[in-house]
Design a protein around this motif. Structure first.
Motif, PDB file in Angstrom:
ATOM      1  N   ASN A 159      49.538 -39.994 -60.637  1.00 23.99           N
ATOM      2  CA  ASN A 159      48.226 -40.614 -60.419  1.00 23.99           C
ATOM      3  C   ASN A 159      48.270 -42.123 -60.614  1.00 23.99           C
ATOM      4  OD1 ASN A 159      47.054 -38.185 -59.781  1.00 23.99           O
ATOM      5  ND2 ASN A 159      46.193 -37.833 -61.802  1.00 23.99           N
ATOM      6  N   GLU A 163      46.878 -44.802 -57.902  1.00 20.18           N
ATOM      7  CA  GLU A 163      46.006 -45.937 -58.209  1.00 20.18           C
ATOM      8  C   GLU A 163      46.553 -47.220 -57.596  1.00 20.18           C
ATOM      9  OE1 GLU A 163      43.734 -47.941 -61.984  1.00 20.18           O
ATOM     10  OE2 GLU A 163      45.857 -47.496 -62.219  1.00 20.18           O
ATOM     11  N   TRP A 166      45.601 -47.187 -54.034  1.00 22.39           N
ATOM     12  CA  TRP A 166      44.149 -47.370 -53.884  1.00 22.39           C
ATOM     13  C   TRP A 166      43.789 -48.834 -54.052  1.00 22.39           C
ATOM     14  CZ3 TRP A 166      40.412 -48.049 -58.115  1.00 22.39           C
ATOM     15  CH2 TRP A 166      39.076 -47.991 -57.684  1.00 22.39           C
ATOM     16  N   GLU A 181      31.997 -44.960 -57.948  1.00 25.02           N
ATOM     17  CA  GLU A 181      33.330 -44.683 -57.403  1.00 25.02           C
ATOM     18  C   GLU A 181      34.412 -45.296 -58.294  1.00 25.02           C
ATOM     19  OE1 GLU A 181      36.272 -45.861 -53.676  1.00 25.02           O
ATOM     20  OE2 GLU A 181      34.256 -46.730 -53.804  1.00 25.02           O
ATOM     21  N   TYR A 182      34.148 -46.509 -58.762  1.00 20.93           N
ATOM     22  CA  TYR A 182      35.155 -47.198 -59.554  1.00 20.93           C
ATOM     23  C   TYR A 182      35.466 -46.438 -60.841  1.00 20.93           C
ATOM     24  CZ  TYR A 182      37.620 -50.683 -62.232  1.00 20.93           C
ATOM     25  OH  TYR A 182      38.572 -51.319 -62.989  1.00 20.93           O
ATOM     26  N   MET A 185      37.325 -43.141 -60.012  1.00 20.92           N
ATOM     27  CA  MET A 185      38.712 -43.328 -59.585  1.00 20.92           C
ATOM     28  C   MET A 185      39.588 -43.770 -60.744  1.00 20.92           C
ATOM     29  SD  MET A 185      39.542 -42.447 -56.552  1.00 20.92           S
ATOM     30  CE  MET A 185      41.096 -43.334 -56.348  1.00 20.92           C
ATOM     31  N   ARG A 188      40.360 -40.888 -62.907  1.00 24.83           N
ATOM     32  CA  ARG A 188      41.254 -39.893 -62.310  1.00 24.83           C
ATOM     33  C   ARG A 188      42.675 -40.406 -62.171  1.00 24.83           C
ATOM     34  NH1 ARG A 188      42.731 -37.920 -57.128  1.00 24.83           N
ATOM     35  NH2 ARG A 188      41.543 -39.493 -56.012  1.00 24.83           N
ATOM     36  N   SER A 248      39.939 -54.630 -58.287  1.00 29.30           N
ATOM     37  CA  SER A 248      39.681 -53.385 -59.023  1.00 29.30           C
ATOM     38  C   SER A 248      39.479 -53.743 -60.489  1.00 29.30           C
ATOM     39  CB  SER A 248      40.841 -52.399 -58.843  1.00 29.30           C
ATOM     40  OG  SER A 248      40.929 -51.973 -57.502  1.00 29.30           O
TER      41      SER A 248
END
Length: 362
Positions: A159, A163, A166, A181-182, A185, A188, A248
């Motif tokens: 994961n 990231e 992403w 969403e931020y 994500m 996760r 991000s």
């Protein structure tokens, strides 16, 4: 100048320092050199890291704060993992994010996954320091852990790589996620679930498989992850957003989505961080003991869960202390503990701290 004044943080647990810090510093510096991390070139010239940069960032100090009770060999290994993950991040930035090389990034990450082998598999020969480091760490870590832990750690490491893609896709599209969403994500695919897995190694106690998928354990991990990520975003805004062009970051997300000044966005992120720490405490003190009773776990399994919870608490307080000191982050005006304990704290030394005994059978 810093982009904003750091807010007043809620820090419910005292930071403590592992006495094996200097040993871990020497070991991790030698290990990084052996893996080639101090000789890795940037595409445009120069090095991703050099010895001075590694010393300033001081990942051994981070691990000594976040894992205050483990012995010297365990702290060495934990520190190597964090040296690897930060090198991976900086190497990825230099080779793929700056150039927005999506195809090269995917090929790099796909090949890295080949070094997380299962029994009977052989990894390929490493072609760069990120691969060399992961191969070495995998071979040193997984033999002492259960198959359940290995599955969880493979997932969280995978994961981390998701990231990275992403973030790269968002940079390529000039896109900033909305707050919901931020948070989802980052929870996760961010680094904190990976850190939570390493807590199990550091405290020498694994979460029983029967509990790993339960709601209280998920809430514990989610609130831990949210708090770790939000704190990191507050400290790293200057470096990531102003200097590296990252998008991000929770402060930037709140700033853009709510159309508010940077200082106000930072204060809102800090309020959310505090709320996640409060829910972590509530879950640890009320839901976890009930869960242990419900599943009639053996005494040693109950103690293992208590050590894990305590390890997550230590990570929060120690992680804050390191962020406030490391050259990697903006930390002007950050408050650090005036006196950091080097040994275990006795029961009753802090009303906010959950002692392991609270989760053990009476």
């Amino acid at each position: 100048m810093q982009a904003f004044t750091l807010p007043g943080f809620y820090i419910p647990y005292p930071a403590r320092l592992n006495p094996h810090l200097e040993r871990a510093r020497e070991h991790s510096n030698a290990w990084a050199r052996e893996m080639g991390m101090l000789d890795s070139p940037k595409p445009g010239g120069g090095l991703v890291w050099d010895e001075q940069a590694l010393a300033r960032m001081d990942y051994a100090l981070m691990c000594a704060y976040t894992h205050p009770d483990c012995d010297g060999p365990a702290l060495d290994l934990i520190t190597d993992w964090y040296v690897w993950v930060f090198f991976f991040d900086d190497h990825f930035l230099e080779h793929f994010k700056h150039s927005r090389d999506l195809r090269g990034a995917k090929a790099h990450l796909d090949r890295l996954e080949l070094f997380m082998t299962v029994d009977g598999q052989e990894p390929p020969e490493p072609e760069n320091p990120a691969e060399a480091g992961l191969k070495d760490l995998w071979q040193r870590t997984v033999p002492s852990m259960s198959s359940g832990w290995r599955r969880r750690f493979i997932t969280s490491t995978h994961n981390l790589m998701i990231e990275s893609m992403w973030e790269l896709n968002n940079i390529d599209q000039g896109r900033i996620a909305n707050p919901i969403e931020y948070i989802q994500m980052r929870r996760r695919v961010g680094g904190a679930p990976w850190s939570a897995n390493l807590v199990e190694y550091a405290v020498g106690a694994e979460i029983p498989d029967v509990l790993a998928g339960t709601r209280p354990l998920h809430v514990l991990c989610d609130t831990f992850s949210d708090a770790v990520h939000l704190r990191n975003d507050l400290f790293s805004y200057q470096r990531e957003v102003r200097e590296e062009g990252e998008n991000s970051n929770a402060v930037l997300v709140f700033e853009r989505f709510l159309d508010c000044p940077t200082q106000e966005a930072a204060e809102l992120v800090n309020e959310l961080l505090t709320s996640r720490l409060l829910q972590f405490e509530d879950t640890a003190l009320t839901e976890i003991p009930a869960l242990l009773a419900e599943h009639s776990l053996r005494p040693d399994e109950q103690v293992a869960v208590g050590l894990y919870v305590k390890g997550l608490q230590d990570w929060q307080s120690g992680g804050h202390e390191w962020h406030a000191r490391s050259s990697r982050y903006m930390n002007e005006g950050a408050v650090t503990s005036p006196g950091v304990s080097r040994g275990p704290l006795g029961l009753g030394t802090s009303a906010a701290r959950l002692p392991t005994a609270a989760l053990a059978p009476g």
